[in-house]
Motif scaffolding. Structure first.
Motif, mmCIF file in Angstrom:
data_model
loop_
_atom_site.group_PDB
_atom_site.id
_atom_site.type_symbol
_atom_site.label_atom_id
_atom_site.label_comp_id
_atom_site.label_asym_id
_atom_site.label_seq_id
_atom_site.Cartn_x
_atom_site.Cartn_y
_atom_site.Cartn_z
ATOM 1 N N LYS A 168 41.119 -9.143 73.456
ATOM 2 C CA LYS A 168 41.164 -8.606 72.097
ATOM 3 C C LYS A 168 42.590 -8.533 71.547
ATOM 4 O O LYS A 168 43.489 -8.000 72.190
ATOM 5 C CB LYS A 168 40.525 -7.209 72.108
ATOM 6 C CG LYS A 168 40.547 -6.465 70.787
ATOM 7 C CD LYS A 168 39.817 -5.133 70.937
ATOM 8 C CE LYS A 168 40.011 -4.234 69.738
ATOM 9 N NZ LYS A 168 39.288 -2.952 69.879
ATOM 10 N N LEU A 190 38.968 -12.377 71.253
ATOM 11 C CA LEU A 190 38.502 -11.775 70.015
ATOM 12 C C LEU A 190 39.703 -11.444 69.141
ATOM 13 O O LEU A 190 40.589 -10.703 69.546
ATOM 14 C CB LEU A 190 37.722 -10.516 70.362
ATOM 15 C CG LEU A 190 36.860 -9.861 69.301
ATOM 16 C CD1 LEU A 190 35.710 -10.780 68.898
ATOM 17 C CD2 LEU A 190 36.326 -8.541 69.828
ATOM 18 N N PRO A 200 29.646 -12.467 69.871
ATOM 19 C CA PRO A 200 30.635 -11.856 68.974
ATOM 20 C C PRO A 200 30.678 -12.482 67.587
ATOM 21 O O PRO A 200 31.087 -11.834 66.627
ATOM 22 C CB PRO A 200 31.950 -12.076 69.717
ATOM 23 C CG PRO A 200 31.696 -13.227 70.631
ATOM 24 C CD PRO A 200 30.260 -13.120 71.026
ATOM 25 N N ARG A 204 32.581 -11.374 64.134
ATOM 26 C CA ARG A 204 34.016 -11.267 64.393
ATOM 27 C C ARG A 204 34.603 -12.641 64.712
ATOM 28 O O ARG A 204 33.968 -13.444 65.398
ATOM 29 C CB ARG A 204 34.270 -10.345 65.588
ATOM 30 C CG ARG A 204 33.740 -8.930 65.426
ATOM 31 C CD ARG A 204 34.579 -8.107 64.476
ATOM 32 N NE ARG A 204 34.201 -6.706 64.515
ATOM 33 C CZ ARG A 204 34.723 -5.772 63.743
ATOM 34 N NH1 ARG A 204 35.637 -6.096 62.862
ATOM 35 N NH2 ARG A 204 34.321 -4.517 63.836
ATOM 36 N N PHE A 206 36.721 -15.437 66.646
ATOM 37 C CA PHE A 206 37.056 -15.679 68.050
ATOM 38 C C PHE A 206 37.937 -16.920 68.079
ATOM 39 O O PHE A 206 37.628 -17.926 67.439
ATOM 40 C CB PHE A 206 35.769 -15.906 68.844
ATOM 41 C CG PHE A 206 35.886 -15.638 70.311
ATOM 42 C CD1 PHE A 206 35.575 -14.383 70.828
ATOM 43 C CD2 PHE A 206 36.297 -16.625 71.197
ATOM 44 C CE1 PHE A 206 35.663 -14.127 72.198
ATOM 45 C CE2 PHE A 206 36.388 -16.377 72.563
ATOM 46 C CZ PHE A 206 36.068 -15.130 73.064
#
Length: 560
Positions: A168, A190, A200, A204, A206
């Motif tokens: 992340k 991420l 994901p 979101r 990636f």
């Protein structure tokens, strides 16, 4: 060996071999003028200089340590076995035994600001990440790292380090702010905040090595935590082949919401929580912490009023089962992460890198009471799924979060110790003694200058953090009843300030002040870490003095 051989060989040829060759030719030309003995003496001296210079270059590179920084997401202070938890975390517990365990690591109380401090060595507002990665349009809260302030990986990269990030980011979600723009040679993970562990995207973004991925780019059996571990292991292999010092940042999303883990992993954890109330688990953790000597024998639960044991007993059997499954899923997320940490440590051993590698494990803030399943306005392209599975949005709620933050008060986002405190473990063989504890306060912005000092690199003047190398190399041995006391000369002298989402705090060597939601300042003795006894009425002068200092700090850093 950790040095670029070709570069070293070139330097030796330029500065030593060429002059040596020239000198040898001159010696041969005039050898009739000197004795054989003198010639041999001169040769031995030149060869000795060559050997010393080569050894110095080699030692200079080899002395620079590798750095592995492993970050958990929204994990409470007491969620590891070595901090009193019932959750099995053998790999991280082993790391604590082999290194130093800290009991007073302070974060910025939320994901992005904490990561900003780690990456830059600065106050988060100073680098424009006072909240999350959304641009508010005002200084201090632009939602991405200031481009003119270098990051730790940028500084290390200039010094010859290989730099990697698996996991992340959450420090910029527009082009020009991604990890590959801010000093990382390799990246996969991420880019925004936490997401579905199985799918994901498209919620979101990636990314991997300079490009944004599409949903179909991820394998069918994708699970976030395991993918982060797998990528980290590949990066260690790459670093070992490069034979250069490296910085590896492993940023797990576990155990951040949503509660998602394979069913088999959840069932392993269920016996720990079935038929047991959150209050009883918290009490057991506190008992373990006292036995471990990381809290005073007199410590009490800072959120004892959150548990409502009578109400729990009246809860239906079905509801109790769901409550137990929530915590079992959370525990499974941590257990899977712990296995990943174990694989990372094993890889360092296999490549014979452990002896010269700093390994740190910590969390970005305290546990959260947030329950995304109650947020009806959350936009998602995914279907709502059952607990543990694809599409699940559940969090485990305030009672379990109070357990995770045992014994401290309140949660993530707040500036009481429950929101600010995080576990912190560091291992650096031959430099830090194994099995030691550090009980003095420090900040996430102290990590970067400390790493730079160990890497024998200058600490930039813009960094707010302080190098802690000398403090950590010989931590004081403190009896359990004194671990919440202020111990002179064990940390840099300073007054610390915080601000996050209208919550403020200040810390001196004797007091901690807290102002929730910009309300009146509360005052707590530094030994009252569960923040139970507000002393503000008796310390009006202190409140006036520190509130003035806070206003000056806020103006300088653009905090509100």
């Amino acid at each position: 060996m950790f040095f670029p051989f070709r570069r070293t060989a070139g330097m030796l040829r330029l500065f030593l071999l060429e002059p040596l060759k020239e000198g040898w030719q001159k010696m041969l030309l005039f050898s009739h003028m000197i004795s054989y003995t003198s010639l041999m003496r001169c040769s031995i001296r030149l060869i000795s200089c060559l050997a010393i210079a080569f050894a110095s270059l080699q030692a200079g590179h080899a002395a620079r340590p590798n750095i592995v920084l492993i970050l958990a997401d929204d994990m409470g202070w007491s969620d590891l076995g070595c901090y009193g938890s019932e959750i099995p975390t053998p790999s991280i517990d082993s790391l604590a035994r082999q290194g130093m365990q800290a009991t007073r690591c302070y974060t910025a109380s939320r994901c992005s600001p904490s990561r900003a401090s780690i990456m830059t060595g600065c106050e988060p507002h100073k680098v424009d990440v006072g909240l999350l990665d959304d641009d508010s349009g005002r200084p201090g809260y632009r939602g991405r790292l200031k481009p003119d302030i270098p990051t730790l990986p940028e500084l290390l990269k200039k010094a010859g380090y290989r730099t990697y990030l698996s996991g992340k980011w959450h420090l910029g979600k527009v082009r020009g702010t991604y990890p590959w723009d801010r000093g990382f040679d390799r990246y996969r993970g991420l880019l925004g905040g936490a997401a579905d562990y199985y799918r994901p995207m498209p919620d979101r973004p990636f990314g991997e090595d300079g490009r944004l991925l599409k949903p179909e780019d991820l394998p069918d059996d994708f699970y976030m935590t395991e993918d982060i571990t797998k990528t980290a292991l590949a990066y260690i292999d790459d670093a070992a082949r490069a034979k250069a010092p490296f910085f590896l940042y492993v940023a797990y999303t576990a155990p951040h919401t949503p509660l998602q883990a394979p069913r088999g992993e959840i069932e392993k954890m269920l016996p720990l929580y079935e038929g047991k109330s959150p209050g009883s688990i918290a009490a057991k953790r506190l008992e373990n912490q006292k036995r471990l000597g990381i809290v005073p024998p007199s410590a009490k639960l800072g959120m004892h009023n959150k548990f409502n044991p009578a109400g729990y007993e009246k809860t239906s059997a079905e509801r109790k089962e769901y409550i137990a499954e929530c915590m079992a899923t959370y525990a499974a997320q941590i257990s899977i992460m712990d296995r990943g940490v174990g694989k990372i440590l094993e890889s360092l051993d296999r490549h014979h890198l452990s002896g010269n590698t700093i390994v740190m494990f910590l969390s970005d803030n305290g546990a959260t009471a947030e329950m995304p399943q109650n947020n009806k306005n959350k936009k998602t392209a995914l279907p709502i799924g059952p607990l543990g599975e694809v599409g699940c949005r559940d969090g485990y709620g305030p009672m379990w979060a109070a357990v995770s933050n045992t014994p401290y008060r309140q949660y993530k986002i707040e500036t009481f110790d429950g929101g600010l405190s995080a576990p912190f473990i560091i291992r650096y063989p031959k430099v830090l003694r194994s099995g030691t504890r550090y009980h003095s306060p420090f900040l996430l912005q102290d990590i970067a200058p400390t790493c730079l000092t160990w890497a024998k690199l200058p600490v930039p003047g813009h960094m707010d953090g302080k190098p802690l190398n000398s403090y950590w190399s010989k931590p004081a041995s403190i009896p359990p009843e004194k671990v919440w006391d202020s111990i002179p000369n064990t940390c840099p002298p300073r007054t610390i300030f915080w601000e996050h989402q209208r919550n403020r705090a200040a810390l001196t060597d004797k007091f901690k002040l807290v102002a929730p939601n910009r309300g009146p300042w509360q005052v707590y003795d530094i030994r009252d870490r569960t923040e139970q006894n507000n002393l503000a009425p008796r310390h009006k002068a202190l409140v006036e003095q520190l509130s003035g200092q806070y206003r000056k700090w806020a103006q300088e850093t653009h905090a509100e």
